[in-house]
Enzyme design. Structure first.
Site, PDB file in Angstrom:
ATOM      1  N   LYS A 134       1.772  -3.937   5.254  1.00  0.00           N
ATOM      2  CA  LYS A 134       1.811  -5.215   6.370  1.00  0.00           C
ATOM      3  C   LYS A 134       1.910  -6.416   5.547  1.00  0.00           C
ATOM      4  CE  LYS A 134      -0.961  -6.816  10.073  1.00  0.00           C
ATOM      5  NZ  LYS A 134      -2.115  -6.715  10.910  1.00  0.00           N
ATOM      6  N   LYS A 150     -11.915  -2.266   4.085  1.00  0.00           N
ATOM      7  CA  LYS A 150     -12.275  -3.676   3.322  1.00  0.00           C
ATOM      8  C   LYS A 150     -13.508  -3.272   2.342  1.00  0.00           C
ATOM      9  CE  LYS A 150     -10.605  -7.093   6.734  1.00  0.00           C
ATOM     10  NZ  LYS A 150     -11.023  -8.029   7.468  1.00  0.00           N
ATOM     11  N   LYS A 158      -1.551 -12.574   3.994  1.00  0.00           N
ATOM     12  CA  LYS A 158      -1.742 -13.685   3.274  1.00  0.00           C
ATOM     13  C   LYS A 158      -2.279 -13.602   1.999  1.00  0.00           C
ATOM     14  CE  LYS A 158      -4.386 -14.594   7.090  1.00  0.00           C
ATOM     15  NZ  LYS A 158      -5.435 -15.504   8.025  1.00  0.00           N
TER      16      LYS A 158
END
Length: 355
Positions: free
Chosen positions: A217, A115, A220
């Site tokens: 994956k 991240k 969202k």
């Protein structure tokens, strides 16, 4: 006799729409665990500001996740559903755990590296310390089990390390205060305060991939809405996304080995297996050798059958804001009482003057 009883804790961040991967990998398992465990399910709104500080409407996102919990079948009367920021003991214990955990432990966390990216120096301190707060979320209730996906397993291992170090560093005070419990550490049983929480990783399709790229994956944050099935999608949208899902020109293989180099095919087979409560081997036994023109309609029908009622119920519950807010209020009060019972003992163990 130990007073630490079996308890499940898990949380979901209120960021963006929940999708099929969240449902199969988390929500459906949350519902099943209600039958065998006492459960605490949390909308982790404090975690949502670690990577993105300002959100357009964090309160509405929190309500949306709560509606998804309830629509999936979580019972807020028998179990606890609340949002994290209502219970300040999470943040209080997280600070203590910041002082227990080592910087080297945090730097090794794969999710922080992913991240933060190359500009790690510009990442927030909250993002680095995120696993410490996660440990506090779990251990403020002295939870014994956490349903996690593979991507969170490292954080749960860190939670165990933090619990073990706290138990070790404060061993004499725990003993003096008489608040210790028999804790199994490897082959040795020691007197500790926090349990070494165990992961619950089970069932098919714990990792659902993008409908547009079987190597990524389902997310969202993917810019393509066709990459995922949102829990808010109606039956028509669900069927359309299955029809448009990326595949290759070959028929489904007759053996599982044939899926190894075909990520999109493997993903769709895995989704079918999870929705139908079958193994991927059973799906291949039924559809092996057939074209996607046969398999996709069958998968679309199954997905609509299983997901459309959840989507409709989620939309209905979301419209009743007063009910959602009441569930969170009630859950917050119940969670707060449990968390405060833990923190009262933690403050004594650490040596803080309180009360």
């Amino acid at each position: 006799m130990s007073s630490i009883k079996p308890l499940v804790f898990s949380g979901v961040q209120p960021t963006g729409n929940l999708h099929l991967g969240n449902y199969l990998g988390a929500l459906r398992k949350f519902v099943a665990l209600q039958e065998s465990h006492e459960c605490i399910y949390c909308v982790v709104d404090l975690h949502s500001i670690t990577a993105q500080l300002v959100h357009e409407d964090l309160a509405e996102q929190t309500r949306s996740i709560t509606a998804a919990f309830l629509a999936s079948g979580i019972d807020p009367a028998k179990h606890i559903v609340f949002n994290q920021s209502r219970v300040p003991q999470h943040a209080e214990l997280a600070w203590i755990f910041n002082c227990v955990a080592r910087i080297g432990w945090m730097n090794r966390m794969t999710q922080f590296k992913d991240k933060a990216g190359k500009d790690r120096e510009n990442a927030s301190l909250g993002l680095l310390a995120y696993p410490s707060l996660m440990a506090a979320d779990i251990l403020v209730y002295r939870a014994t089990h956490v349903p996690v996906g593979e991507d969170q397993k490292q954080h749960l291992e860190l939670t165990r390390d933090i619990a073990a170090k706290f138990n070790h560093d404060f061993a004499s005070r725990i003993e003096t205060l008489g608040v210790g419990e028999p804790i199994q550490m490897g082959e040795e049983t020691v007197n500790g305060f926090f349990p070494l929480t165990e992961p619950l990783i089970e069932g098919p399709a714990t990792r659902v991939m993008s409908l547009r790229d079987g190597t990524k994956k389902m997310s969202k944050s993917d810019p393509s809405d066709l990459s995922r099935i949102n829990l808010t999608d109606d039956g028509d949208a669900i069927a359309k996304k299955i029809r448009k899902a990326k595949t290759d020109p070959e028929p489904l293989p007759s053996e599982m080995d044939g899926l190894k180099a075909r990520p999109e095919a493997a993903n769709l087979v895995g989704i079918y297996a999870a929705l139908a409560d079958l193994t991927s081997e059973q799906v291949i036994a039924e559809f092996g050798g057939q074209q996607f023109s046969v398999f996709k309609p069958a998968l679309a029908d199954l997905a609509v059958e299983k997901l459309a009622p959840v989507s409709a119920e989620m939309r209905r519950i979301s419209e009743d804001r007063a009910y959602v807010d009441q569930v969170l209020r009630d859950g917050g009060e119940r969670a707060g009482a449990l968390a405060e019972a833990t923190m009262k003992q933690v403050r004594e163990i650490v040596g803080f003057l309180a009360g």
